[in-house]
Design an enzyme around this catalytic site. Structure first.
Site, PDB file in Angstrom:
ATOM      1  CE  LYS A  12      -2.651  -1.889  -3.855  1.00  0.00           C
ATOM      2  NZ  LYS A  12      -1.479  -1.245  -4.474  1.00  0.00           N
ATOM      3  CD  GLU A  39      10.682   9.447  -2.232  1.00  0.00           C
ATOM      4  OE1 GLU A  39      10.360  10.241  -3.148  1.00  0.00           O
ATOM      5  OE2 GLU A  39      11.623   9.638  -1.452  1.00  0.00           O
ATOM      6  CG  ASP A  68       1.090   2.325  -9.014  1.00  0.00           C
ATOM      7  OD1 ASP A  68       0.751   2.441  -7.816  1.00  0.00           O
ATOM      8  OD2 ASP A  68       1.177   3.307  -9.773  1.00  0.00           O
ATOM      9  CB  THR A  69      -4.144  -0.077  -8.709  1.00  0.00           C
ATOM     10  OG1 THR A  69      -3.769  -1.459  -8.719  1.00  0.00           O
ATOM     11  CG2 THR A  69      -5.584   0.043  -9.174  1.00  0.00           C
ATOM     12  CG  PHE A 148      -8.703  -1.504  -0.398  1.00  0.00           C
ATOM     13  CD1 PHE A 148      -7.747  -0.829  -1.133  1.00  0.00           C
ATOM     14  CD2 PHE A 148      -8.874  -2.863  -0.629  1.00  0.00           C
ATOM     15  CE1 PHE A 148      -6.963  -1.504  -2.071  1.00  0.00           C
ATOM     16  CE2 PHE A 148      -8.093  -3.543  -1.554  1.00  0.00           C
ATOM     17  CZ  PHE A 148      -7.141  -2.857  -2.277  1.00  0.00           C
ATOM     18  CG  ASP A 151     -12.832  -1.596  -3.882  1.00  0.00           C
ATOM     19  OD1 ASP A 151     -12.306  -1.251  -4.964  1.00  0.00           O
ATOM     20  OD2 ASP A 151     -12.416  -2.552  -3.201  1.00  0.00           O
ATOM     21  NE  ARG A 177      -4.607  -4.744  -6.297  1.00  0.00           N
ATOM     22  CZ  ARG A 177      -5.503  -3.805  -5.961  1.00  0.00           C
ATOM     23  NH1 ARG A 177      -6.679  -4.138  -5.527  1.00  0.00           N
ATOM     24  NH2 ARG A 177      -5.187  -2.531  -6.040  1.00  0.00           N
TER      25      ARG A 177
END
Length: 190
Positions: A12, A39, A68-69, A148, A151, A177
């Site tokens: 990322k 967390e 966050d994805t 990654f 994908d 993204r």
């Protein structure tokens, strides 16, 4: 300008670093001495991004952004969604996550899905959110060796190859993204 990208994921970090203009020095969590795993206790993708950005700002004092994805599959009522990284367990194992998803979709006709990325920017105490969504579908088998996560099994709408079959520059132009970071970069350029 120095900004921390709140991620421990080197893939990322590399992907985003290639998108930023030269006047922004991007720092990783490692660069600022943050070794802890922040967390993600939110119920939504938005909440998890905010939690991570606020954590870095509050504990280290740096302006920060976090993303966050989630992969949301229509026939699975939006799963894995906020649990995408831990879909097959707490180990965050990409291969196990992909296998679990392929197994759950084995007998389903509707394989439509979307990737959603939310970026939370905490800059000088102000928060802003930037969202990118990429529609597509899940393949029945892995294809490609780049990228990654999910994908190798995600084909974006209008394309005939997975994200894992695309080079980074091609993927960044159309990915969730990439879209969210384009909004972030436009904001930071003002």
């Amino acid at each position: 300008m120095k900004l921390v990208f709140a991620t421990h994921n080197p893939n990322k970090f590399k992907e985003i670093q290639s998108l930023l203009p030269d006047h922004i020095e991007l720092l990783s969590l490692k660069d600022i001495g943050c070794d802890e795993d922040i967390e993600e206790t939110g119920d939504t993708i938005d909440e998890n991004a905010i939690i991570k950005a606020e954590y870095v700002k509050n504990h280290y004092g740096y302006d920060c952004f976090a993303d966050d994805t989630g992969l949301e599959v229509n026939s699975l009522a939006g799963a894995p969604g906020v649990f995408s990284a831990r879909y097959a367990g707490e180990k965050k194992d990409d291969n196990a996550n992909v296998e679990k998803l392929l197994s759950q979709l084995e007998k389903r006709d509707d394989r439509s899905a979307r990737f959603k990325t939310v970026i939370a920017l905490n800059l000088k105490g102000n928060e802003n959110l930037f969202t990118g969504i990429c529609e597509g579908e899940i393949t029945s088998e892995r294809k490609g060796d780049k990228g990654f996560g999910y994908d190798p099994i995600f084909v974006p709408t209008g394309f005939d190859k997975t994200f894992a079959e695309m080079d980074l520059s091609e993927k960044s132009k159309i990915s969730h993204r990439g879209m969210a970071f384009k909004e972030l970069i436009e904001y930071l350029s003002k």
